[in-house]
Design an enzyme around this catalytic site. Structure first.
Site, short mmCIF file in Angstrom:
data_model
loop_
_atom_site.label_atom_id
_atom_site.label_comp_id
_atom_site.label_asym_id
_atom_site.label_seq_id
_atom_site.Cartn_x
_atom_site.Cartn_y
_atom_site.Cartn_z
N SER A 1 -13.56 -4.87 65.65
CA SER A 1 -13.26 -4.58 64.23
C SER A 1 -12.09 -3.61 64.18
O SER A 1 -11.80 -2.91 65.17
CB SER A 1 -14.49 -3.91 63.59
OG SER A 1 -14.16 -3.35 62.35
N TYR B 1 -21.71 2.14 63.77
CA TYR B 1 -20.96 0.87 63.69
C TYR B 1 -19.57 1.06 64.32
O TYR B 1 -19.16 0.28 65.18
CB TYR B 1 -20.84 0.41 62.24
CG TYR B 1 -20.07 -0.90 62.13
CD1 TYR B 1 -20.67 -2.11 62.47
CD2 TYR B 1 -18.73 -0.92 61.73
CE1 TYR B 1 -19.97 -3.30 62.40
CE2 TYR B 1 -18.03 -2.11 61.65
CZ TYR B 1 -18.65 -3.31 61.99
OH TYR B 1 -17.95 -4.49 61.94
N1 LIG Z 1 -16.92 -9.03 57.40
C1 LIG Z 1 -16.20 -7.98 57.75
O1 LIG Z 1 -15.65 -7.25 56.92
C2 LIG Z 1 -16.01 -7.67 59.21
C3 LIG Z 1 -14.94 -6.83 59.59
C4 LIG Z 1 -14.78 -6.54 60.93
C5 LIG Z 1 -15.64 -7.06 61.88
N2 LIG Z 1 -16.67 -7.87 61.47
C6 LIG Z 1 -17.57 -8.38 62.50
O2 LIG Z 1 -17.59 -9.79 62.43
C7 LIG Z 1 -18.81 -10.26 63.01
C8 LIG Z 1 -19.38 -11.36 62.13
O3 LIG Z 1 -19.75 -10.81 60.89
P1 LIG Z 1 -19.55 -11.56 59.50
O4 LIG Z 1 -18.59 -10.77 58.71
O5 LIG Z 1 -19.28 -12.99 59.72
O6 LIG Z 1 -20.99 -11.30 58.86
P2 LIG Z 1 -22.19 -12.28 58.43
O7 LIG Z 1 -21.69 -13.29 57.46
O8 LIG Z 1 -23.28 -11.36 58.00
O9 LIG Z 1 -22.57 -13.05 59.77
C9 LIG Z 1 -23.23 -12.42 60.84
C10 LIG Z 1 -24.24 -13.38 61.41
O10 LIG Z 1 -24.86 -12.74 62.54
C11 LIG Z 1 -26.27 -12.89 62.42
N3 LIG Z 1 -26.99 -11.81 63.06
C12 LIG Z 1 -27.04 -10.50 62.72
N4 LIG Z 1 -27.87 -9.83 63.52
C13 LIG Z 1 -28.38 -10.73 64.40
C14 LIG Z 1 -29.32 -10.65 65.45
N5 LIG Z 1 -29.91 -9.50 65.76
N6 LIG Z 1 -29.62 -11.77 66.14
C15 LIG Z 1 -29.05 -12.96 65.82
N7 LIG Z 1 -28.16 -13.10 64.81
C16 LIG Z 1 -27.83 -12.00 64.11
C17 LIG Z 1 -26.51 -12.85 60.90
O11 LIG Z 1 -27.79 -13.37 60.59
P3 LIG Z 1 -28.55 -12.80 59.28
O12 LIG Z 1 -27.74 -13.25 58.11
O13 LIG Z 1 -29.91 -13.41 59.38
O14 LIG Z 1 -28.57 -11.30 59.42
C18 LIG Z 1 -25.36 -13.71 60.40
O15 LIG Z 1 -25.67 -15.07 60.43
C19 LIG Z 1 -19.71 -9.04 63.17
O16 LIG Z 1 -19.72 -8.64 64.52
C20 LIG Z 1 -19.03 -7.98 62.32
O17 LIG Z 1 -19.26 -6.68 62.80
C21 LIG Z 1 -16.87 -8.19 60.16
#
Ligand SMILES: NC(=O)c1ccc[n+]([C@@H]2O[C@H](COP(=O)([O-])OP(=O)(O)OC[C@H]3O[C@@H](n4cnc5c(N)ncnc54)[C@H](OP(=O)(O)O)[C@@H]3O)[C@@H](O)[C@H]2O)c1
Length: 259
Positions: free
Chosen positions: A136, A149
């Protein structure tokens, strides 16, 4: 020619889903891991138009030894590993929930590291493999009000850069994707009090962020920061005192998610 296999964690939504889509479009068989079984099934349904195999694993990746369990179940050489699953948590460290935080540390740090360790030996012996770790923009400085985080994403960046260096010349590459704020469910789950970001001007689209990361992974780039503004933000901690960078983040977090 044998079809290549990609394993994507957190593939049921957001960036994980978009990365899985790019991989299957490119001809990969998929192993999709997430804790949300119904959403995983929906994804498989959405990928029906592709002939490739899509295997679903419903797993909570914050559980101890889960990486080994997945690796033993998969029984296939992994050509691409995407360590994407993750979540954020807002609040002062003294008041946040330890269960949620230890789950986060387990997921971001231990599971990411262990899965990488398990797939690497075969990748090295095949002289080919790609690992994409989702870090991130938070990785570049400390993050008051989201301390664990930011620290865990720093770990992912540092770990990825170090092993990318160790793996030079092996045919295996490691890429850390460092997105800025991206419009996914992540933003809604960071704080139970505030599901809407108050600052939304720099919010990226997950399709574009995933494509940027995917191309960087294919090229074997070590660090990938999508967006010119985010690239600029990532350099600020190099030019201002560290405590000032920390104060700036606190200010942003308070304005974004504070009362
Ligand atoms: N969106 C942002 O602004 C942003 C910015 C920088 C980095 N990121 C990173 O990008 C990555 C993806 O996030 P995203 O933005 O795509 O968010 P998201 O839409 O919430 O997707 C994350 C996925 O991971 C699953 N997950 C969470 N905890 C888990 C666990 N313990 N075991 C198995 N699956 C799990 C979630 O399932 P549930 O829905 O059931 O929880 C969800 O399907 C993350 O590592 C996040 O830190 C995101």
């Amino acid at each position: 020619m044998m079809t290549k296999t990609a394993l994507v964690t957190g593939a049921a939504s957001g960036l994980g889903y978009e990365l899985a889509f790019l991989l299957i479009k490119d001809g990969f068989d998929l192993i999709l891991v997430d804790k949300d079984a119904p959403k995983l099934k929906e994804v498989k349904q959405l990928f029906k138009e592709f002939k490739n195999e899509v295997k679903l694993l419903t797993k909570d990746l914050s559980k101890p030894n889960i990486a080994q369990e997945i690796y033993d179940e998969v029984k296939l050489p992994i050509d691409v590993l995407v360590n994407n699953a993750g979540f954020g948590l807002f609040g002062t460290f003294a008041n946040t929930d330890w269960k949620r935080e230890s789950d986060m540390l387990h997921l971001h740090v231990l599971t990411t590291t262990h899965l990488t360790k398990l797939v690497l030996p075969e990748m090295i012996s095949r002289k080919s493999g790609r690992i994409l770790n989702i870090s991130s923009l938070a990785a570049f400085q400390p993050g008051p009000l989201m301390s664990m985080y930011y620290a865990s994403k720093s770990y992912i960046l540092s770990f990825s850069e170090a092993i990318a260096n160790e793996l030079k010349g092996t045919g295996v590459t490691v890429t850390a994707l460092c997105p800025g704020p991206t419009k996914t469910l992540f933003q809604e789950t960071v704080s139970s009090d505030c599901s809407e970001n108050k600052i939304s001007f720099n919010m990226a689209c997950p399709v574009a962020v995933a494509l940027y990361g995917y191309n960087a992974m294919k090229k074997g780039k070590t660090v990938a920061i999508p967006g010119a503004f985010n690239k600029f933000l990532s350099t600020i901690p190099r030019f201002v005192p560290r405590n000032m960078a920390t104060r700036i983040v606190r200010n942003i977090q308070e304005k974004n998610r504070g009362e």
